[in-house]
Scaffold this active site. Structure first.
Site, PDB file in Angstrom:
ATOM      1  CG  HIS A   6      -2.042  -1.002   1.135  1.00 51.15           C
ATOM      2  ND1 HIS A   6      -3.229  -0.766   0.473  1.00 51.15           N
ATOM      3  CD2 HIS A   6      -2.129  -2.268   1.620  1.00 51.15           C
ATOM      4  CE1 HIS A   6      -4.010  -1.841   0.562  1.00 51.15           C
ATOM      5  NE2 HIS A   6      -3.359  -2.771   1.247  1.00 51.15           N
ATOM      6  CG  ASP A  24      -3.234  -4.067   4.984  1.00 52.01           C
ATOM      7  OD1 ASP A  24      -2.347  -3.221   5.185  1.00 52.01           O
ATOM      8  OD2 ASP A  24      -4.261  -3.833   4.311  1.00 52.01           O
ATOM      9  CD  GLU A  25      -5.730  -5.808   1.133  1.00 53.56           C
ATOM     10  OE1 GLU A  25      -6.840  -6.312   0.874  1.00 53.56           O
ATOM     11  OE2 GLU A  25      -5.491  -4.607   0.944  1.00 53.56           O
ATOM     12  CB  VAL A  26       2.611  -7.696   1.924  1.00 56.25           C
ATOM     13  CG1 VAL A  26       3.989  -7.562   1.283  1.00 56.25           C
ATOM     14  CG2 VAL A  26       2.381  -6.589   2.957  1.00 56.25           C
TER      15      VAL A  26
END
Length: 531
Positions: free
Chosen positions: A271, A324-326
């Site tokens: 992100h 998160d969401e890596v």
């Protein structure tokens, strides 16, 4: 089938409110939100004096920063905002005039920090010579909560044209169930102007939320000035959609004076596409731009610089580092990063762990405890610093595993507490229990609270308020009110929440009707109290 059931439930709630609740003249209903720990009341009426005043006789708190005085001024403003108070009070006997409120605060300190005592006791006698309400609190921030509760006891009488207190005498004892009661706003996906952020803070006060989680930057934009690395905000959408550090300090100060901590977040290593607009070296390559380059020491120097600058402004105990969401595939596809991984004997997953743990150490060096999204725990929970708070968002059951591992947890499971999920209606917000299936008392204490999340992909200044409210208020009562005082059936609080929603409207907050999903418009002409 589930969607039809949920829609049917919403219709039932709407009919319940429409057919069974007439609020404007019903002063027998206990219309306080969130519900206090303990409430008793009578059946008499007092009238607020036109010279209603603040007293602090017996208080150890001398109000050096003017926090209590400002809180009292805001109380008067919201009481007087909805109508012109032009009744002829001198015709009333002095024995039925409420002359003011005496506030007694035990602590002389007004430092706001996590875990501060927010309890208060509020009493309004039926008579006296003269008659004063009495508010006791350990801290000025507990007193501010008491003033908010007092504001909900007052009503404008359109016949006498004065402010009245019904159901006197009142005796209220109150304190929050959880120490962390948060609302996330996202200023990367859409920029939120300072006046709107302040309006959100004001509305949080009304429902006793106490943490503004400011998700400042993300892949789409980097709107915040970072003096140590000034090119970072080249990633802002435009020159006019930026926050200076003075702006950030103003938000923190504005919130602090209202009893709200500001939790700043920089989400790493994913992100973070916008970071490379100003500093392309942070990207693994021009063709593969995120997550941040784990192999480049400059990456961690920038994180250190950001957190150093943050430490001068954001004084809350916690910093949020995302995690998160890596998607680590970019590292394996980039030759120099792949070479670094081989040299250090790491695969992509291990490099993700290395990055998160190193960022944690940098944050700790600046005096912060860390909050990370739950993927960090799911992937390598036993390696996280003991100063980590795991932020649950993916679903149920995570909090139980987190506290069993001895770590603290914040609950924001997206199926119940994500405000951008417009199909999630207020009863689901109300019934979401942070301590679900956690029976051990020591482990329950590790759940420090919860947070509703207003992600900004489809939210800007035009629709943020009606998307947040009143659903966030439903969660706010879950986080404030003792478990045994919470309704087991949300239909039992429909009328009281509808009343609070109308109160928000009267105070200038664009809260949407209860009947329907988030951001719904009124269906037809009618009273605010039946929508």
């Amino acid at each position: 089938m589930l969607k039809l059931v949920v829609q049917g439930f919403a219709v039932a709630l709407f009919l319940h409110a429409l057919l069974g609740v007439v609020f404007a003249a019903d002063f027998n209903r206990l219309n306080i939100w969130p519900m206090p720990q303990s409430v008793s009341h009578g059946d008499q009426i007092l009238y607020l004096s036109k010279t209603f005043e603040l007293r602090t006789e017996g208080s150890k708190y001398l109000d050096p920063s003017g926090i209590l005085k400002d809180g009292f001024s805001r109380l008067l403003n919201i009481l007087q905002a909805a109508h012109v108070i032009d009744g002829n009070l001198p015709n009333f006997q002095q024995s039925v005039l409420l002359q003011g409120i005496n506030v007694v605060i035990s602590s002389p300190n007004d430092m706001l920090q996590y875990g501060i005592d927010e309890s208060y006791k509020l009493s309004v006698p039926a008579n006296g010579k003269p008659v004063y309400a009495h508010l006791e609190a350990q801290t000025v921030y507990g007193a501010l909560h008491g003033l908010q509760t007092f504001s909900q006891l007052c009503h404008f009488n359109s016949t006498t044209r004065v402010l009245e207190l019904h159901q006197v005498p009142w005796n209220i004892i109150d304190q929050p169930r959880f120490s962390y009661r948060g609302l996330l706003i996202d200023t990367s996906r859409h920029y939120q102007p300072l006046p709107m952020i302040k309006k959100v803070i004001d509305s949080m006060v009304y429902s006793k939320l106490n943490v503004l989680h400011w998700h400042i930057v993300d892949s789409q934009s980097f709107p915040l000035e970072i003096p140590s690395y000034p090119k970072l905000w080249n990633g802002a959408y435009s020159i006019s959609e930026r926050y200076t550090m003075a702006d950030a300090a103003e938000i923190v100060s504005y919130a602090q004076r209202r009893g709200i901590n500001v939790l700043a977040e920089i989400d790493v290593p994913g992100h973070a596409l916008s970071w490379g607009t100003g500093y392309p070296a942070l990207w693994p390559s021009k063709d593969c731009q995120q997550p941040l380059d784990v192999s480049n020491e400059f990456t961690f120097k920038v994180i250190d610089g950001i957190l150093s600058d943050f430490s001068k402004i954001f004084k809350f105990k916690f910093i949020h580092l995302g995690g998160d969401e890596v998607d680590t595939s970019c590292w394996g596809l980039t030759p120099h990063v792949r070479s670094w991984l081989k040299k250090h004997g790491l695969n992509e997953s291990e490099a993700y762990q290395y990055f998160v743990l190193r960022a944690q150490k940098i944050a700790i060096s600046h005096g912060y405890d860390i909050i990370n999204w739950e993927e960090t725990f799911n992937n390598f929970g036993n390696k996280l610093s003991q100063r980590t708070v795991v932020h649950n968002w993916l679903g149920a059951g995570v909090a139980k595993r987190v506290v069993a591992a001895g770590l603290r947890c914040i609950v924001s499971n997206q199926d119940k507490w994500y405000l951008d999920h417009l199909d999630t209606m207020w009863p689901e917000f109300y019934m979401n229990e942070p301590l679900a299936n956690i029976t051990d008392l020591k482990q329950q204490k590790l759940v420090i609270g919860g947070e509703v999340c207003m992600w900004g992909e489809h939210i800007d200044g035009s629709d943020i308020e009606q998307t947040i409210w009143p659903r966030a208020a439903a969660a706010a009562e879950r986080l404030w009110t003792p478990y045994d005082k919470l309704a087991k059936d949300p239909r039992k609080v429909t009328g009281r929440l509808a009343h609070f929603r109308c109160l928000l409207n009267q105070r200038g907050v664009a809260a949407a009707p209860l009947a329907g999903p988030g951001r719904v418009a009124p269906k037809e002409p009618g009273s605010c109290f039946t929508q």
